[in-house]
Write an enzyme that holds these catalytic residues in place. Sequence first.
Site, mmCIF file in Angstrom:
data_model
loop_
_atom_site.group_PDB
_atom_site.id
_atom_site.type_symbol
_atom_site.label_atom_id
_atom_site.label_comp_id
_atom_site.label_asym_id
_atom_site.label_seq_id
_atom_site.Cartn_x
_atom_site.Cartn_y
_atom_site.Cartn_z
ATOM 1 C CE LYS A 291 -4.003 -1.697 2.388
ATOM 2 N NZ LYS A 291 -5.030 -1.695 1.361
ATOM 3 C CG ASP B 89 -3.723 -3.928 -0.623
ATOM 4 O OD1 ASP B 89 -4.094 -4.449 0.603
ATOM 5 O OD2 ASP B 89 -4.162 -2.916 -0.919
ATOM 6 N NE ARG C 183 -11.016 -9.626 -2.426
ATOM 7 C CZ ARG C 183 -11.515 -8.621 -3.236
ATOM 8 N NH1 ARG C 183 -11.902 -9.197 -4.518
ATOM 9 N NH2 ARG C 183 -11.402 -7.346 -3.002
HETATM 10 N N1 BES Z 1 -8.374 -3.669 4.111
HETATM 11 C C1 BES Z 1 -8.338 -3.314 2.716
HETATM 12 C C2 BES Z 1 -9.750 -2.282 2.465
HETATM 13 C C3 BES Z 1 -9.724 -1.029 3.154
HETATM 14 C C4 BES Z 1 -9.155 0.049 2.733
HETATM 15 C C5 BES Z 1 -10.460 -0.860 4.207
HETATM 16 C C6 BES Z 1 -8.930 1.290 3.158
HETATM 17 C C7 BES Z 1 -10.619 0.425 4.579
HETATM 18 C C8 BES Z 1 -9.896 1.624 4.163
HETATM 19 C C9 BES Z 1 -8.440 -4.466 1.868
HETATM 20 O O1 BES Z 1 -7.656 -5.417 2.308
HETATM 21 C C10 BES Z 1 -7.786 -3.793 0.625
HETATM 22 O O2 BES Z 1 -6.710 -3.582 0.585
HETATM 23 N N2 BES Z 1 -8.636 -3.839 -0.446
HETATM 24 C C11 BES Z 1 -8.185 -3.237 -1.659
HETATM 25 C C12 BES Z 1 -8.754 -4.539 -2.670
HETATM 26 C C13 BES Z 1 -8.249 -4.453 -4.068
HETATM 27 C C14 BES Z 1 -6.647 -4.556 -4.155
HETATM 28 C C15 BES Z 1 -9.174 -5.196 -5.104
HETATM 29 C C16 BES Z 1 -8.851 -2.024 -1.935
HETATM 30 O O3 BES Z 1 -9.776 -1.784 -1.353
HETATM 31 O O4 BES Z 1 -8.023 -1.369 -2.680
HETATM 32 ZN ZN ZN Z 2 -7.345 -5.748 4.354
HETATM 33 MN MN MN Z 3 -5.519 -5.202 1.731
#
Ligand code: BES
Ligand code: ZN
Ligand code: MN
Length: 497
Positions: A279, A349, A353
Amino acid sequence: MRAYLKNPDNPASFNCDVLVVPLYSDKKLPRAAREVDKVLKKQVSQLLGNGDFGASHGETMLLPGVLGTGAKHLMLLGLGERENMQRQQWVTAAAALASALNAAKVKHIAILSDFKTPKGMPLAWTLQQFVVQITCATYRYTATKTPAKKDLPQINKLSFLAAANNSANKKALTHGIAIGEGINLARELGNLPGNICTPKYLSAQARKLGRRFDKLSTRVLGEKQMRELEMHSLLSVGTGSVQESQLIIMNYHGGKKSQKPHVLVGKGITFDSGGISLKPGSKMDEMKFDMCGAASVLGAMQAAASMSLPINIIGVIAAAENMPAGNATKPGDVVTSMAGKTIEVLNTDAEGRLVLCDALHYVKRFKPETVVDMATLTGACIVALGHHASGLLSNDDELADALLKAGIDSGDRAWRLPLWEEYHKQLKTPFADLANIGGPSAGTITAGCFLSQFAEDYRWAHLDIAGTAWNQGGPKGASGRPVALLCQYLDDLASAK
Ligand code: BES
Ligand code: ZN
Ligand code: MN
């Protein structure tokens, strides 16, 4: 927190730190308030009459040092118009009162409770919301701070004056405390930093609940046992971390043995760096909150056990830390889930899931009546719904409606998104049965589609709490959502029996 129903002959002489007078904007004083007003030589009616206190929704006014009453201070609470009041507004008014009381630095609160309730809201429900909100207001985060020199007074006693001492009202108070404390537990776990709140810390918390309640028992599977169960999708998330992944199973048996359990599943990523798909640095600290789904399972289990709900509930937490390392899962790697489906990890990331799909497959063995999972799953959910509603996706209309209703009744609302066949196509890949991402559009829905493929054998719903689990902007901190929704849902199930 302790809460009581009291019916003193004269509420004005009841001994407490603050006496709260809830008022609608029609400015009519209920009987108990008229007695207080009389003792105060019409001070309250004057404030209302000259417009100093308009009783608008959520407005509060503290009258310090009121002489002649049993209270040290008086607090007026504005409820706004009764005719148009919805449950959400009652909850926000209760929250406004709780924060004003907090600022007043007092211990014993009494609330005049002979107000007329808004249409469709039983008195017991309105009292319960006061208890929940005021219990939540007592929460302070102190775990990783040098203790303050002197302890500030803490609200620890709530008395409701002039409300019937009946079973519905009594239940409202005990349930309100249980729910408020469940919310506070979820907040505390969410707020703890990733170097303290690790997967093993979550297991220790679950074991603690198991010791505390007779009807609750906890089992934990470590990585070796998960390998034997072939949970390779879940395990793939933690490979880059030095923290051992955990599958935590809490079993609450409040109902008959023969009753099928309701299962709650929580995403417990104790820190989500993104893994090799790292990230960006800004706000990465907030990814310690990526275990808020797990925290809500612990909070709801604690509350259910405290309320002694007469149903069976199983809480499952899929806990891991998502870190980059030489042995971490890489984009393009293919893993085999416990269900046997192969998954191409196109983005490390999208790890939530990956842990949830194995947990969802695992819970089939409990022959569940329903399964609800909670996860801070997608940033896309914040784009879609902001910070006010959790995303709801489900393969069962009746279950979805029950959760939406529980959200409205508890002031912890959700909004449903579809899981149509068209969206499923976005998860196709040439190299595995499915990909772990579905492209840039409809990210919350494609994440839901992914999960639904592991939840085909039972009634299932998923709550995406990415936007609701913690407060972004303003003072940072876990919100404890959706513990209130879950408690309402479980209590509804218990009452329907
Ligand atoms: N934990 C994150 C989602 C998240 C991001 C929650 C910011 C709250 C605030 C999750 O694991 C994630 O990183 N999701 C990605 C998915 C994508 C790579 C398809 C996202 O939302 O960017
Ligand atoms: Zn996450
Ligand atoms: Mn993530």
